[in-house]
Scaffold this active site. Structure first.
Site, PDB file in Angstrom:
ATOM      1  N   THR A 251       0.850  -1.189   0.000  1.00 33.97           N
ATOM      2  CA  THR A 251       0.000   0.000   0.000  1.00 33.97           C
ATOM      3  C   THR A 251       0.887   1.241   0.000  1.00 33.97           C
ATOM      4  OG1 THR A 251      -0.171   0.147   2.429  1.00 33.97           O
ATOM      5  CG2 THR A 251      -1.774  -1.246   1.283  1.00 33.97           C
ATOM      6  N   GLY A 252       0.436   2.278  -0.702  1.00 31.19           N
ATOM      7  CA  GLY A 252       1.215   3.512  -0.775  1.00 31.19           C
ATOM      8  C   GLY A 252       2.566   3.318  -1.433  1.00 31.19           C
TER       9      GLY A 252
ATOM     10  N   ASN B  86       3.681   4.317  -4.405  1.00 29.05           N
ATOM     11  CA  ASN B  86       4.082   5.229  -5.475  1.00 29.05           C
ATOM     12  C   ASN B  86       5.145   6.242  -5.038  1.00 29.05           C
ATOM     13  OD1 ASN B  86       1.540   6.301  -4.097  1.00 29.05           O
ATOM     14  ND2 ASN B  86       2.344   8.150  -5.073  1.00 29.05           N
ATOM     15  N   SER B  87       5.448   6.305  -3.726  1.00 32.71           N
ATOM     16  CA  SER B  87       6.445   7.265  -3.262  1.00 32.71           C
ATOM     17  C   SER B  87       7.070   6.781  -1.964  1.00 32.71           C
ATOM     18  CB  SER B  87       5.815   8.653  -3.046  1.00 32.71           C
ATOM     19  OG  SER B  87       4.849   8.602  -2.001  1.00 32.71           O
ATOM     20  N   GLY B  88       8.159   7.438  -1.568  1.00 38.50           N
ATOM     21  CA  GLY B  88       8.762   7.207  -0.273  1.00 38.50           C
ATOM     22  C   GLY B  88       9.187   5.773  -0.023  1.00 38.50           C
TER      23      GLY B  88
ATOM     24  N   GLY C 291      -8.129 -14.734   3.759  1.00 41.80           N
ATOM     25  CA  GLY C 291      -8.401 -16.010   3.110  1.00 41.80           C
ATOM     26  C   GLY C 291      -7.409 -16.303   2.002  1.00 41.80           C
TER      27      GLY C 291
ATOM     28  N   TYR D 130      -1.277  10.699  15.612  1.00 41.61           N
ATOM     29  CA  TYR D 130      -0.394   9.864  14.799  1.00 41.61           C
ATOM     30  C   TYR D 130       0.204   8.754  15.650  1.00 41.61           C
ATOM     31  CZ  TYR D 130       3.475   8.282  11.918  1.00 41.61           C
ATOM     32  OH  TYR D 130       4.349   7.500  11.197  1.00 41.61           O
TER      33      TYR D 130
END
Length: 336
Positions: free
Chosen positions: A49-50, A52-54, A177, A217
């Site tokens: 997940t996520g 596209n960067s970092g 599953g 956070y």
């Protein structure tokens, strides 16, 4: 005075250069620690997940080099496609931006739209995954929101708790599953050392009574750890492992909501260059937990820089972990 100032500047520059050299060597050691096996992940499907960067992008790049089929689950499809094209050019230069896996052993990149701030998006994504993907070997819950102003997700949850914890909670449960049928498989959860400053307030999980962006956070990152430990307990005997990590402080766009005064930015940029990890360095523990034979069968642990680390007692409270799980099920609409 001038001599003292010059000496201080030279000492500072020398320190920066020394640290940079040390980190350069360290980054090479990290790559060697991974074994350099270009086929280590061949035949395995990884969802990040996520991506596209970092840290997510850096993780995707390395697992692609190791031969994995990497699914990039990203909120902004256009940015994800752009990042995927760049990764293909970097990792598979002979094949061009739209190439399939090439003879060099690199894997394949797939882009899918996933907005963790929307439970309906998470459900649609998982339905597509279950229909199209025959297996899932590794799930890396990497995406996150950091110290944003108070805002809510599509479903009315405080954004940091909603994305960092609840979105990944639903995603993981809906894909369990597939992970079980693909076993041995792994789940990797990206948390933060800042969990130490958070607490789980069951009376105000949505921060409607009070909101502090730093505390919220930290609470979401503590929730990541409690989730991991409870999930590990529930997965005993399934041959699906789950571990959680902190990546350290890395130079990514995660801190885009933090305001740095214009006059301080040059100093901040120098300090961050000298002391913060690069995304590639910050991603190493995620890569290690996703791919290394050394952690085969290891579950419910907390890692940093490839090593298991101790947790504060509040992150190991089983009663809080179970209660958080039960409440999270209700919040995301999972039926028991």
């Amino acid at each position: 005075m001038a001599v003292a100032t010059a000496a201080a500047i030279l000492a500072a520059l020398g320190g920066v250069l020394w640290l940079a050299a040390r980190r350069f060597v360290g980054s090479n050691v990290q790559r060697l620690h991974q074994g350099g096996d270009s086929g280590l992940m061949r035949g395995k499907t990884v969802l990040i997940t996520g991506a596209n960067s970092g840290l997510g992008r850096a993780t995707a790049a390395e697992l692609l080099r190791l031969g994995a089929r990497v699914i990039m689950g990203c909120r902004d499809r256009e940015r994800a496609e752009e990042a995927a094209g760049q990764l293909r050019r970097e990792v598979c230069p002979a094949g061009g931006p739209d190439s399939e896996p090439n003879s060099g052993g690199a894997g394949e990149l797939v882009v899918k739209e996933l907005d963790l701030a929307s439970l309906s998006s998470v459900r649609s994504f998982c339905q597509e995954m279950l229909q199209e993907e025959p297996r899932l070997d590794v799930l890396i819950n990497n995406a996150g929101v950091f110290q944003c102003p108070y805002m809510k997700t599509e479903d009315g949850f405080e954004m940091q708790f909603g994305v960092n914890h609840l979105g990944h909670f639903l995603l993981t449960n809906l894909l369990l599953g597939l992970l079980k049928s693909s076993a041995p498989s792994r789940i990797v959860v990206v948390s933060s050392k800042l969990y130490k400053y958070g607490d789980i307030n069951f009376e105000d999980l949505n921060s409607e009574q009070s909101y502090n962006k730093s505390f919220c956070y930290s609470r979401s990152k503590l929730a990541n750890i409690l989730f991991t430990r409870e999930l590990a307990r529930r997965l005993e005997g399934t041959n699906v492992t789950v571990n959680v990590l902190h990546p350290g402080i890395a130079r990514t766009n995660l801190g885009r909501h933090i305001h740095i005064p214009l006059l301080v930015r040059p100093l901040f940029n120098l300090v961050s260059w000298a002391f913060f990890k690069t995304p590639e360095e910050g991603a190493q523990t995620s890569i290690y937990l996703a791919s290394s034979p050394e952690v085969e069968g290891v579950s419910g642990r907390y890692f940093g820089d490839w090593k298991e680390e101790e947790l504060l007692p509040k992150a190991m409270d089983e009663s809080v972990a179970r209660k958080l799980w039960d409440i999270s099920e209700v919040m995301v609409g999972i039926l028991k």
